[in-house]
Design a protein around this motif. Structure first.
Motif, PDB file in Angstrom:
ATOM      1  N   ALA A 148      40.977  60.683  57.760  1.00 50.24           N
ATOM      2  CA  ALA A 148      41.688  60.092  56.635  1.00 50.24           C
ATOM      3  C   ALA A 148      41.857  61.132  55.536  1.00 50.24           C
ATOM      4  O   ALA A 148      40.907  61.809  55.158  1.00 50.24           O
ATOM      5  CB  ALA A 148      40.927  58.888  56.104  1.00 50.24           C
ATOM      6  N   ARG A 149      43.070  61.253  55.016  1.00 51.45           N
ATOM      7  CA  ARG A 149      43.325  62.160  53.896  1.00 51.45           C
ATOM      8  C   ARG A 149      43.087  61.466  52.557  1.00 51.45           C
ATOM      9  O   ARG A 149      42.874  62.124  51.549  1.00 51.45           O
ATOM     10  CB  ARG A 149      44.755  62.682  53.963  1.00 51.45           C
ATOM     11  N   PHE A 150      43.158  60.116  52.565  1.00 43.41           N
ATOM     12  CA  PHE A 150      42.976  59.324  51.353  1.00 43.41           C
ATOM     13  C   PHE A 150      42.021  58.178  51.682  1.00 43.41           C
ATOM     14  O   PHE A 150      41.732  57.927  52.839  1.00 43.41           O
ATOM     15  CB  PHE A 150      44.330  58.793  50.865  1.00 43.41           C
ATOM     16  N   ASP A 151      41.572  57.470  50.649  1.00 44.58           N
ATOM     17  CA  ASP A 151      40.656  56.356  50.896  1.00 44.58           C
ATOM     18  C   ASP A 151      41.269  55.355  51.867  1.00 44.58           C
ATOM     19  O   ASP A 151      40.626  54.905  52.802  1.00 44.58           O
ATOM     20  CB  ASP A 151      40.295  55.655  49.585  1.00 44.58           C
ATOM     21  N   LEU A 152      42.522  54.979  51.603  1.00 47.47           N
ATOM     22  CA  LEU A 152      43.260  54.050  52.463  1.00 47.47           C
ATOM     23  C   LEU A 152      44.681  54.543  52.639  1.00 47.47           C
ATOM     24  O   LEU A 152      45.312  54.978  51.664  1.00 47.47           O
ATOM     25  CB  LEU A 152      43.325  52.652  51.838  1.00 47.47           C
ATOM     26  N   THR A 153      45.198  54.456  53.845  1.00 47.38           N
ATOM     27  CA  THR A 153      46.609  54.751  54.097  1.00 47.38           C
ATOM     28  C   THR A 153      47.162  53.627  54.961  1.00 47.38           C
ATOM     29  O   THR A 153      46.729  53.419  56.090  1.00 47.38           O
ATOM     30  CB  THR A 153      46.797  56.090  54.827  1.00 47.38           C
ATOM     31  N   PHE A 154      48.088  52.870  54.380  1.00 42.80           N
ATOM     32  CA  PHE A 154      48.816  51.848  55.123  1.00 42.80           C
ATOM     33  C   PHE A 154      50.102  52.505  55.592  1.00 42.80           C
ATOM     34  O   PHE A 154      50.859  53.031  54.775  1.00 42.80           O
ATOM     35  CB  PHE A 154      49.153  50.648  54.227  1.00 42.80           C
ATOM     36  N   GLU A 155      50.358  52.463  56.887  1.00 44.88           N
ATOM     37  CA  GLU A 155      51.565  53.098  57.420  1.00 44.88           C
ATOM     38  C   GLU A 155      52.342  52.083  58.247  1.00 44.88           C
ATOM     39  O   GLU A 155      51.783  51.410  59.106  1.00 44.88           O
ATOM     40  CB  GLU A 155      51.191  54.297  58.284  1.00 44.88           C
ATOM     41  N   PHE A 156      53.636  51.973  57.930  1.00 48.26           N
ATOM     42  CA  PHE A 156      54.508  51.032  58.616  1.00 48.26           C
ATOM     43  C   PHE A 156      55.698  51.780  59.191  1.00 48.26           C
ATOM     44  O   PHE A 156      56.206  52.724  58.577  1.00 48.26           O
ATOM     45  CB  PHE A 156      55.000  49.946  57.652  1.00 48.26           C
ATOM     46  N   GLY A 157      56.135  51.330  60.344  1.00 48.27           N
ATOM     47  CA  GLY A 157      57.293  51.940  60.977  1.00 48.27           C
ATOM     48  C   GLY A 157      58.132  50.890  61.656  1.00 48.27           C
ATOM     49  O   GLY A 157      57.626  49.896  62.178  1.00 48.27           O
ATOM     50  N   GLN A 158      59.439  51.104  61.629  1.00 47.65           N
ATOM     51  CA  GLN A 158      60.376  50.198  62.280  1.00 47.65           C
ATOM     52  C   GLN A 158      60.665  50.744  63.668  1.00 47.65           C
ATOM     53  O   GLN A 158      61.284  51.805  63.808  1.00 47.65           O
ATOM     54  CB  GLN A 158      61.659  50.093  61.462  1.00 47.65           C
ATOM     55  N   LEU A 159      60.182  50.044  64.686  1.00 49.14           N
ATOM     56  CA  LEU A 159      60.349  50.526  66.053  1.00 49.14           C
ATOM     57  C   LEU A 159      61.695  50.113  66.633  1.00 49.14           C
ATOM     58  O   LEU A 159      62.347  50.890  67.298  1.00 49.14           O
ATOM     59  CB  LEU A 159      59.204  50.052  66.934  1.00 49.14           C
ATOM     60  N   ASP A 160      62.083  48.880  66.419  1.00 48.96           N
ATOM     61  CA  ASP A 160      63.437  48.438  66.762  1.00 48.96           C
ATOM     62  C   ASP A 160      63.743  47.193  65.945  1.00 48.96           C
ATOM     63  O   ASP A 160      62.856  46.571  65.392  1.00 48.96           O
ATOM     64  CB  ASP A 160      63.634  48.230  68.269  1.00 48.96           C
ATOM     65  N   ALA A 161      65.014  46.848  65.871  1.00 45.57           N
ATOM     66  CA  ALA A 161      65.438  45.762  64.987  1.00 45.57           C
ATOM     67  C   ALA A 161      64.820  44.421  65.369  1.00 45.57           C
ATOM     68  O   ALA A 161      64.576  43.580  64.510  1.00 45.57           O
ATOM     69  CB  ALA A 161      66.962  45.671  64.981  1.00 45.57           C
ATOM     70  N   ALA A 162      64.553  44.196  66.651  1.00 46.69           N
ATOM     71  CA  ALA A 162      64.011  42.914  67.091  1.00 46.69           C
ATOM     72  C   ALA A 162      62.553  42.735  66.695  1.00 46.69           C
ATOM     73  O   ALA A 162      62.111  41.629  66.425  1.00 46.69           O
ATOM     74  CB  ALA A 162      64.161  42.787  68.605  1.00 46.69           C
ATOM     75  N   ILE A 163      61.787  43.807  66.662  1.00 50.23           N
ATOM     76  CA  ILE A 163      60.358  43.721  66.382  1.00 50.23           C
ATOM     77  C   ILE A 163      60.083  43.674  64.889  1.00 50.23           C
ATOM     78  O   ILE A 163      59.180  43.011  64.429  1.00 50.23           O
ATOM     79  CB  ILE A 163      59.599  44.915  67.019  1.00 50.23           C
ATOM     80  N   GLY A 164      60.874  44.354  64.104  1.00 52.08           N
ATOM     81  CA  GLY A 164      60.593  44.457  62.679  1.00 52.08           C
ATOM     82  C   GLY A 164      59.696  45.649  62.430  1.00 52.08           C
ATOM     83  O   GLY A 164      59.928  46.733  62.957  1.00 52.08           O
ATOM     84  N   LEU A 165      58.644  45.451  61.660  1.00 49.96           N
ATOM     85  CA  LEU A 165      57.734  46.537  61.327  1.00 49.96           C
ATOM     86  C   LEU A 165      56.422  46.413  62.092  1.00 49.96           C
ATOM     87  O   LEU A 165      55.935  45.310  62.320  1.00 49.96           O
ATOM     88  CB  LEU A 165      57.414  46.532  59.827  1.00 49.96           C
ATOM     89  N   ARG A 166      55.877  47.545  62.428  1.00 47.87           N
ATOM     90  CA  ARG A 166      54.514  47.609  62.939  1.00 47.87           C
ATOM     91  C   ARG A 166      53.733  48.453  61.958  1.00 47.87           C
ATOM     92  O   ARG A 166      54.274  49.357  61.343  1.00 47.87           O
ATOM     93  CB  ARG A 166      54.468  48.253  64.320  1.00 47.87           C
ATOM     94  N   GLY A 167      52.469  48.162  61.826  1.00 46.55           N
ATOM     95  CA  GLY A 167      51.694  48.896  60.842  1.00 46.55           C
ATOM     96  C   GLY A 167      50.321  49.272  61.334  1.00 46.55           C
ATOM     97  O   GLY A 167      49.848  48.790  62.363  1.00 46.55           O
ATOM     98  N   GLY A 168      49.727  50.154  60.570  1.00 44.13           N
ATOM     99  CA  GLY A 168      48.380  50.585  60.855  1.00 44.13           C
ATOM    100  C   GLY A 168      47.673  50.960  59.570  1.00 44.13           C
ATOM    101  O   GLY A 168      48.303  51.158  58.535  1.00 44.13           O
ATOM    102  N   LEU A 169      46.364  51.039  59.642  1.00 51.46           N
ATOM    103  CA  LEU A 169      45.553  51.381  58.484  1.00 51.46           C
ATOM    104  C   LEU A 169      44.604  52.496  58.880  1.00 51.46           C
ATOM    105  O   LEU A 169      43.898  52.393  59.887  1.00 51.46           O
ATOM    106  CB  LEU A 169      44.752  50.158  58.016  1.00 51.46           C
ATOM    107  N   THR A 170      44.631  53.554  58.105  1.00 47.11           N
ATOM    108  CA  THR A 170      43.663  54.633  58.249  1.00 47.11           C
ATOM    109  C   THR A 170      42.765  54.572  57.025  1.00 47.11           C
ATOM    110  O   THR A 170      43.252  54.379  55.914  1.00 47.11           O
ATOM    111  CB  THR A 170      44.366  56.007  58.321  1.00 47.11           C
ATOM    112  N   PHE A 171      41.449  54.709  57.220  1.00 43.51           N
ATOM    113  CA  PHE A 171      40.536  54.611  56.085  1.00 43.51           C
ATOM    114  C   PHE A 171      39.485  55.703  56.172  1.00 43.51           C
ATOM    115  O   PHE A 171      39.145  56.189  57.247  1.00 43.51           O
ATOM    116  CB  PHE A 171      39.874  53.229  56.036  1.00 43.51           C
ATOM    117  N   ALA A 172      38.989  56.087  55.011  1.00 48.66           N
ATOM    118  CA  ALA A 172      37.910  57.068  54.929  1.00 48.66           C
ATOM    119  C   ALA A 172      36.608  56.353  55.251  1.00 48.66           C
ATOM    120  O   ALA A 172      36.203  55.437  54.526  1.00 48.66           O
ATOM    121  CB  ALA A 172      37.865  57.696  53.544  1.00 48.66           C
ATOM    122  N   ASP A 173      35.956  56.765  56.335  1.00 50.04           N
ATOM    123  CA  ASP A 173      34.746  56.051  56.732  1.00 50.04           C
ATOM    124  C   ASP A 173      33.534  56.378  55.859  1.00 50.04           C
ATOM    125  O   ASP A 173      32.491  55.748  55.989  1.00 50.04           O
ATOM    126  CB  ASP A 173      34.434  56.241  58.210  1.00 50.04           C
TER     127      ASP A 173
END
Length: 166
Positions: free
Chosen positions: A88-113
């Motif tokens: 993790a580069r920051f305490d929390l990183t929420f990352e969202f990406g649009q994979l295709d129009a039907a799915i919408g957004l997918r996301g993930g969370l990276t955190f400093a352990d």
């Protein structure tokens, strides 16, 4: 990176808050060519080795869908891969990406352990999903009225942890 602050004074509705964020973003984009290191130098924030000087939470939106254009040649084979983060580069990183129009957004969370335990980070992600569900379904609800606690958590905080008789 654009470092942004959001004014939530006056308990705006989520719709109003999005408008405020839009205005803040547009003003920030006008200065996006300023190197990040220069901004830190100008602001000269109090430094600490335990946290980033300007922000602790990053939100990334990759809203460009893959084009599906095949640029492979007989000499070169190209394919998309999705990188994962090992640290993790920051305490929390929420990352969202649009994979295709039907799915919408997918996301993930990276955190400093060293800041969050896995369960705490997962709980934050669950709360964020709850928040999105409420505000997408009711954008005119005041932000102060959005319940982000998971079922049973309000009772635990108000009753179990606040039981002065124990």
């Amino acid at each position: 990176n654009l470092v942004l602050r959001t004014d939530v004074s006056g308990d705006p509705t989520f719709r109003e808050l999005v408008g405020r964020v839009r205005e803040t973003d547009l003003e920030a984009y006008a200065h996006q060519d300023l190197p990040f290191e220069r901004l830190v130098e100008i602001l000269n924030p109090e430094r600490s080795l335990s946290r980033h000087p300007l922000f602790q939470v990053m939100l990334i939106l990759n809203n460009q869908m893959a084009t599906g254009v095949d640029v492979s040649t007989p000499q070169l084979d190209i394919s998309e891969i999705y990188a994962t983060h090992d640290a993790a580069r920051f305490d929390l990183t929420f990352e969202f990406g649009q994979l295709d129009a039907a799915i919408g957004l997918r996301g993930g969370l990276t955190f400093a352990d060293d800041v969050f335990e896995r369960g705490s980070a997962e709980l934050l992600a669950e709360r964020f999903v709850r928040l999105l569900g409420v505000v997408v379904g009711s954008p005119d609800v005041p932000v102060g009225g959005v319940e982000v606690l998971v079922p049973g958590e309000r009772w635990r905080v108000l009753e179990e942890w606040n039981d002065t008789a124990v």
